[in-house]
Design an enzyme around this catalytic site. Structure first.
Site, mmCIF file in Angstrom:
data_model
loop_
_atom_site.group_PDB
_atom_site.id
_atom_site.type_symbol
_atom_site.label_atom_id
_atom_site.label_comp_id
_atom_site.label_asym_id
_atom_site.label_seq_id
_atom_site.Cartn_x
_atom_site.Cartn_y
_atom_site.Cartn_z
ATOM 1 N N HIS A 187 12.007 -11.637 -5.154
ATOM 2 C CA HIS A 187 10.841 -11.910 -4.295
ATOM 3 C C HIS A 187 10.672 -13.376 -3.932
ATOM 4 O O HIS A 187 9.573 -13.818 -3.602
ATOM 5 C CB HIS A 187 9.554 -11.386 -4.952
ATOM 6 C CG HIS A 187 9.460 -9.886 -4.941
ATOM 7 N ND1 HIS A 187 8.826 -9.172 -5.923
ATOM 8 C CD2 HIS A 187 9.958 -8.958 -4.074
ATOM 9 C CE1 HIS A 187 8.919 -7.869 -5.662
ATOM 10 N NE2 HIS A 187 9.602 -7.725 -4.543
ATOM 11 N N TYR A 195 11.579 -12.087 -14.211
ATOM 12 C CA TYR A 195 11.275 -11.798 -12.803
ATOM 13 C C TYR A 195 12.214 -12.610 -11.911
ATOM 14 O O TYR A 195 12.005 -13.787 -11.682
ATOM 15 C CB TYR A 195 9.821 -12.157 -12.544
ATOM 16 C CG TYR A 195 9.205 -11.653 -11.260
ATOM 17 C CD1 TYR A 195 9.911 -10.912 -10.329
ATOM 18 C CD2 TYR A 195 7.867 -11.931 -10.990
ATOM 19 C CE1 TYR A 195 9.317 -10.459 -9.164
ATOM 20 C CE2 TYR A 195 7.251 -11.484 -9.831
ATOM 21 C CZ TYR A 195 7.977 -10.751 -8.916
ATOM 22 O OH TYR A 195 7.386 -10.311 -7.758
ATOM 23 N N CYS A 198 -4.787 -1.430 -0.298
ATOM 24 C CA CYS A 198 -4.696 -1.924 -1.673
ATOM 25 C C CYS A 198 -4.140 -3.345 -1.694
ATOM 26 O O CYS A 198 -4.647 -4.223 -2.419
ATOM 27 C CB CYS A 198 -3.840 -0.992 -2.515
ATOM 28 S SG CYS A 198 -2.188 -0.660 -1.845
ATOM 29 N N TYR A 243 10.848 -16.085 -5.746
ATOM 30 C CA TYR A 243 10.287 -16.974 -6.756
ATOM 31 C C TYR A 243 11.409 -17.779 -7.418
ATOM 32 O O TYR A 243 12.588 -17.591 -7.120
ATOM 33 C CB TYR A 243 9.473 -16.180 -7.768
ATOM 34 C CG TYR A 243 8.271 -15.494 -7.159
ATOM 35 C CD1 TYR A 243 7.328 -16.223 -6.429
ATOM 36 C CD2 TYR A 243 8.071 -14.121 -7.278
ATOM 37 C CE1 TYR A 243 6.224 -15.606 -5.856
ATOM 38 C CE2 TYR A 243 6.967 -13.497 -6.708
ATOM 39 C CZ TYR A 243 6.049 -14.244 -5.997
ATOM 40 O OH TYR A 243 4.960 -13.643 -5.421
ATOM 41 N N CYS A 269 -8.828 1.230 -2.405
ATOM 42 C CA CYS A 269 -7.897 2.227 -1.901
ATOM 43 C C CYS A 269 -8.630 3.152 -0.943
ATOM 44 O O CYS A 269 -9.771 3.536 -1.190
ATOM 45 C CB CYS A 269 -7.306 3.021 -3.061
ATOM 46 S SG CYS A 269 -6.218 4.393 -2.578
ATOM 47 N N CYS A 321 -1.449 2.873 3.869
ATOM 48 C CA CYS A 321 -2.218 1.970 4.742
ATOM 49 C C CYS A 321 -2.182 0.529 4.247
ATOM 50 O O CYS A 321 -2.498 -0.396 4.997
ATOM 51 C CB CYS A 321 -3.662 2.441 4.848
ATOM 52 S SG CYS A 321 -4.584 2.367 3.289
ATOM 53 N N ARG A 353 13.624 -7.762 -13.086
ATOM 54 C CA ARG A 353 13.329 -7.365 -11.709
ATOM 55 C C ARG A 353 14.309 -8.093 -10.803
ATOM 56 O O ARG A 353 14.392 -9.325 -10.827
ATOM 57 C CB ARG A 353 11.883 -7.714 -11.349
ATOM 58 C CG ARG A 353 11.269 -6.704 -10.388
ATOM 59 C CD ARG A 353 9.782 -6.851 -10.238
ATOM 60 N NE ARG A 353 9.220 -5.638 -9.643
ATOM 61 C CZ ARG A 353 7.981 -5.523 -9.228
ATOM 62 N NH1 ARG A 353 7.148 -6.535 -9.332
ATOM 63 N NH2 ARG A 353 7.549 -4.384 -8.704
ATOM 64 N N ALA A 357 3.723 1.819 -7.257
ATOM 65 C CA ALA A 357 2.520 0.997 -7.262
ATOM 66 C C ALA A 357 1.463 1.770 -6.483
ATOM 67 O O ALA A 357 0.530 2.327 -7.051
ATOM 68 C CB ALA A 357 2.792 -0.368 -6.647
ATOM 69 N N MET A 392 -26.511 19.248 15.357
ATOM 70 C CA MET A 392 -27.878 19.337 14.853
ATOM 71 C C MET A 392 -28.788 18.308 15.507
ATOM 72 O O MET A 392 -28.376 17.186 15.806
ATOM 73 C CB MET A 392 -27.900 19.148 13.333
ATOM 74 C CG MET A 392 -27.061 20.151 12.566
ATOM 75 S SD MET A 392 -27.367 20.116 10.791
ATOM 76 C CE MET A 392 -28.954 20.939 10.693
#
Length: 696
Positions: free
Chosen positions: A173, A170, A349, A175, A361, A346, A223, A319, A462
């Site tokens: 991002h 990884y 998640c 890290y 979700c 939106c 990644r 994802a 109603m």
């Protein structure tokens, strides 16, 4: 129905080093809010995706050592043999459906505060915690680097033993590993810093050592970010990334490519549309012979095919689309495109990870409920009786209740007072940038059209007497809620204006009804999610002077959980909307609003002609109470339930979930003391005993 031949390319097997994916659908690593704390919940959720046709199903980030601890954000881990057993629950069920399982190995470095483990994190230098906690990392010396490589190799071996088919390095991002690549952060003077070759050294070593560890049992993926710096949306600032990838081009078995700007990579649909990473991806496949996967909130199979045929990517990474519809690949394969629950972007998640709770979700109410409630996105228990059900209100809750009850086989009558179904979804989808929210309505309307046992009655206002006359066996009131003009002061609702000034106080409902205020306008946001911002934008689009005010320290503070807060404020500033944070609205006299500092109590005035209150909503529950009042000594001749905003106003995802739960539980025995299973460590289990068969 059968698959459209145009989509055949999506179902071609693709070789990833020593393993082969059965198709091009690749659920990339994504957070779940479950992590190591809820292994059975996690395994069931990932297993459903494999059942739905995702050829590769990956974990979230796996900490390789206690010095990489991200709580309160739930992460997975590969610290010891207990983690191996926990992960095997996932890999076993993924393999049952013929899919590959992937594990992302992670070391947070400066992004890990280690609040739980209380161990010092390490990074390329001693730098402040990048998540904002008052800690710094320990600068790694060469001994630390050797130790880190040792931890990474051991985690890779555990991933192999747990049954994973793809193991990640990884390197993005923000890290640890990505910080070694960063020319601004990595100013080391040893062989791991300075030159490009030196800064890439650690990644090369990790790839080689991971491949050596897992042998021909697993593929190794990396990644990696396609760009070096964040620029304008769609504008690639490549820096040294091409040279880096060229140096390592054929070392791993797969490249998982993302970008530097996480708010674009994970952007909400209000600001970011499908396939937004394409401008960053155009060069990647030209420098490597290995397969590539990337994301783009793909929901259209035509877009997917285009991406593959034009050489943008080899795998359709996802994802959020895999969360909204775990069966998206199977529906394309079976030619059931109208049955796809398209992601609305939106990011509810993502809020699960932000808040440290299991994923949810808006489109898929079964997400996160697969194990603890036994819910499945595509199958539901058949009806337990021949009861007839009346649902009053065709908003998010009513539509989902009708859809799920119809699928169960019940005869359902859905009555809507207006011509348009969808309730708040239809209204909010007309606001700036919110158009994709209409998918919540459209998916359910399409499903209901195909059900002969569900009747929709539009323009059917109603009364309680009308409901009684229907003689249904079960009645659900789903009449929603409306925005209030009052201010909630944390104890009671109080008006902010009286007399003629009160007529100049509006709500989001007024704006959505087309009533524009006189300017200048104050939009007061006590809600903290997206509504305050989109209402301010709608009014500003009418060429009115707008000031946005919130008692919070930040604009749209709750939207920080959905990764959109920064973009909301930036967008508002670009539109010329003035912003007042940390101020509450004290009163409005029709000409001036009095604002009060949340800290000092000091007051200041703002000249405005109108105020729009975005604070709280009041349930439209009069019919529910009228029906209860009409009950005779023997009670009502039907069960009566209120669902969604009519019961407790909340976000759209909560309304959809409430409608689905009503449908799932109708005619079922529910233990009110234990309504769902609790995924936790059983301290009564003898850890020295032989492992259960399912772990072997």
């Amino acid at each position: 129905m059968t698959r459209d031949p145009r989509y055949d390319i999506l179902f071609e097997p693709v070789k990833i080093g020593p393993v082969t994916a059965p198709n091009r659908f690749y659920q990339v690593p994504h957070c779940t809010g479950m992590g190591w704390q809820r292994p059975r919940t996690l395994a069931a959720m990932r297993g459903v995706k494999a059942e739905g046709g995702w050829g590769v199903v990956c974990t979230e980030y796996n900490s390789i050592h206690p010095t990489s601890d991200d709580l309160p954000h739930a992460y997975a881990s590969l610290w010891d043999d207990s983690d191996v057993r926990a992960h095997s629950l996932m890999t076993d069920v993924v393999h049952e459906h013929g899919s590959l399982a992937g594990a992302e190995l992670w070391y947070g470095g400066a992004r890990s505060s280690n609040l739980m483990s209380r161990l010092s994190s390490m990074d390329v230098d001693s730098v402040p915690n990048l998540a904002g906690h008052p800690f710094q990392t320990r600068a790694m010396d060469k001994s630390d680097i050797r130790t880190f490589r040792h931890w990474h190799k051991r985690a890779a071996l555990r991933a192999r033993d747990a049954g994973f088919d793809v193991v990640y390095v990884y390197a993005t991002h923000g890290y640890l590993i990505s910080n070694f690549l960063n020319p601004r952060m990595n100013t080391r003077s040893d062989e791991y810093g300075g030159s490009l070759e030196n800064r890439v050294r650690l990644v090369r070593e990790l790839i080689e050592e991971t491949k050596e560890a897992v042998g021909d049992r697993c593929a190794v993926a990396v990644r990696f970010s396609a760009d070096e710096e964040i620029g304008e949306d769609g504008q690639l600032i490549q820096g040294e990334r091409r040279e880096m990838l060229e140096m390592m081009a054929d070392l791993p078995d797969l490249w998982d490519i993302n970008i530097a700007d996480y708010s674009l990579e994970m952007g909400v649909s209000r600001f970011v549309k499908e396939a937004s990473l394409e401008p960053y991806m155009t060069w990647v496949k030209s420098v490597t012979s290995k397969p590539v996967v990337t994301v783009g909130r793909f929901t259209s199979p035509d877009t997917m095919v285009s991406q593959v045929k034009r050489g943008i990517t080899d795998f359709i990474g996802a994802a959020r689309p895999s969360i909204a519809d775990p069966f998206l690949p199977r529906k394309i394969q079976e030619g059931r495109l109208s049955a796809i629950r398209e992601c609305i972007g939106c990011n509810v998640c993502y809020s699960g990870d932000s808040l440290g709770v299991p994923i949810r979700c808006t489109q898929n109410p079964t997400m996160g409920e697969e194990w603890r409630r036994g819910w499945h996105p595509e199958s539901i228990a058949k009806k337990a009786s021949d009861s007839r059900v009346l649902i009053v209100g065709a908003g998010a809750a009513g539509l989902e209740a009708a859809r799920a009850l119809g699928e169960r086989g019940y005869d359902v009558m859905l009555a809507e007072a207006t011509r348009d179904i969808g309730g708040r979804v239809t209204r909010e989808a007309s606001l700036p940038g919110m158009s994709e929210y209409i998918r919540v309505r459209d998916y359910r309307e399409q499903q209901l059209i195909e059900m002969t046992n569900v009747d929709i009655f539009r323009e059917s206002l109603m009364s309680a007497q009308d409901v009684m006359a229907v003689e249904a066996d079960h009645v659900a009131i789903a009449t929603g809620a409306h925005w209030r003009k009052e201010l909630f002061n944390e104890e009671i609702y109080v008006p902010i204006a009286t007399g003629d000034a009160a007529t100049r106080v509006l709500t989001p409902d007024d704006i959505m009804d087309g009533r524009m205020p006189d300017g200048p306008v104050l939009v007061y946001d006590g809600d903290g999610y997206y509504m305050g911002g989109v209402i301010a934008e709608r009014i500003r689009a009418a060429d009115l002077d707008v000031t946005y005010c919130t008692p919070s320290d930040s604009v749209s503070h709750w939207a920080g959980n959905t990764s959109e807060r920064w973009r909301i404020r930036t967008h508002m500033m670009g539109l010329g909307i003035r912003i007042e944070t940390a101020h509450s609205l004290h009163m409005f006299d029709g000409e001036q609003a009095v604002l009060e500092c949340a800290y000092s109590g000091a007051q200041k005035t703002l000249s405005v002609a109108s105020v729009v209150m975005v604070t709280a909503r009041k349930p439209n529950d009069a019919m529910f109470h009228d029906l209860r009042a009409a009950a005779g000594p023997d009670g009502l001749p039907f069960t009566l339930t209120r669902i969604g905003d009519c019961e407790a106003p909340a976000i759209i995802a909560a309304a959809v979930h409430a409608g689905h739960r009503y449908a799932q539980e109708l005619d079922c025995e529910i233990d009110i003391d234990m309504p769902l299973r609790h995924d936790r460590l059983d301290v009564g289990f003898d850890t020295g005993a032989v492992a259960p068969a399912r772990w072997k």
